[in-house]
Design a protein around this motif. Structure first.
Motif, PDB file in Angstrom:
ATOM      1  N   TRP A  35      15.472 -52.572 -44.102  1.00  0.00           N
ATOM      2  CA  TRP A  35      15.131 -51.241 -43.494  1.00  0.00           C
ATOM      3  C   TRP A  35      16.096 -51.003 -41.996  1.00  0.00           C
ATOM      4  O   TRP A  35      16.568 -49.804 -42.209  1.00  0.00           O
ATOM      5  N   TYR A  39      18.673 -47.901 -42.868  1.00  0.00           N
ATOM      6  CA  TYR A  39      17.945 -46.468 -42.400  1.00  0.00           C
ATOM      7  C   TYR A  39      18.447 -46.290 -40.936  1.00  0.00           C
ATOM      8  O   TYR A  39      18.108 -45.117 -40.373  1.00  0.00           O
ATOM      9  N   THR A  52      10.011 -51.102 -37.650  1.00  0.00           N
ATOM     10  CA  THR A  52      10.612 -52.572 -38.043  1.00  0.00           C
ATOM     11  C   THR A  52      10.358 -53.534 -36.870  1.00  0.00           C
ATOM     12  O   THR A  52      11.189 -54.375 -36.947  1.00  0.00           O
ATOM     13  N   SER A 112      11.899 -50.659 -55.593  1.00  0.00           N
ATOM     14  CA  SER A 112      12.851 -50.957 -54.574  1.00  0.00           C
ATOM     15  C   SER A 112      14.032 -51.734 -55.093  1.00  0.00           C
ATOM     16  O   SER A 112      14.152 -52.284 -56.101  1.00  0.00           O
ATOM     17  N   TYR A 114      16.845 -53.445 -52.469  1.00  0.00           N
ATOM     18  CA  TYR A 114      17.534 -53.397 -51.018  1.00  0.00           C
ATOM     19  C   TYR A 114      18.418 -54.626 -51.186  1.00  0.00           C
ATOM     20  O   TYR A 114      18.083 -55.697 -51.468  1.00  0.00           O
TER      21      TYR A 114
END
Length: 182
Positions: A35, A39, A52, A112, A114
């Motif tokens: 993340w 992001y 986070t 997801s 990632y």
């Protein structure tokens, strides 16, 4: 000397297997770090930091363990390096499951995919997508403005279907994409 970015040959050596409860902490670290990496520049920096922050990391690990115990499928990609810290043990993951929308366009949803930034462009994301959904029809949601993810999913036959929702956790709208069986 700067280490070379992992390439396709490196990604081919990565072990991918279904998550077990013992993998929860390493998986939770990967989720958090992905993340932060994916992001950055897409979200308000304060909001990203808030969402986070590793304070209370034990709860994140418990959620991962609970999901695995409940049967949520998570495919993990393990760092091929020897003796890596737990934060770097898992370098990517994917998770499929039943469609969650009332108007789900497909029975299967990709929740997801990632991959840690160091592994971007290595083909690892493709391997994780393939193990998660194979050639099945699927839908997914992604954060609006995430051009890297949008391009990846387009290459894999996904197209936006016009559905859009306000995602509350990060405060950025999400777009739905769908692909037919391949």
């Amino acid at each position: 000397m700067v280490a070379a970015r992992p390439g396709r040959a490196d990604a081919a050596r990565v072990e991918i297997r279904r998550a077990e409860i013992a993998d929860a902490e390493a998986g939770a670290w990967c989720h958090l770090l992905c993340w932060q990496e994916a992001y950055a520049g897409l979200l308000d920096p304060r909001r990203l930091q808030e969402k986070t922050d590793p304070t209370g990391f034990g709860r994140r690990t418990e959620r991962w363990a609970g999901a695995i115990e409940a049967g949520v499928v998570r495919w993990l990609a393990f760092n091929p390096g020897l003796d890596v810290p737990i934060q770097d043990r898992v370098i990517g993951f994917s998770s499929p499951g039943p469609g969650r929308d009332d108007d789900a366009p497909t029975p299967l949803e990709l929740y997801s995919v990632y991959v840690r930034k160091a592994w971007w462009g290595s083909g690892l994301g493709q391997r994780l997508l393939d193990v998660a959904i194979g050639k099945e029809a699927a839908s997914l949601w992604l954060l609006e403005g995430n051009e890297r993810a949008l391009a990846f999913y387009r290459r894999n036959g996904f197209v936006a279907d016009g559905a859009r929702v306000d995602e509350e956790f990060f405060g950025v709208p999400e777009l739905r994409m769908v692909r037919p069986a391949q």
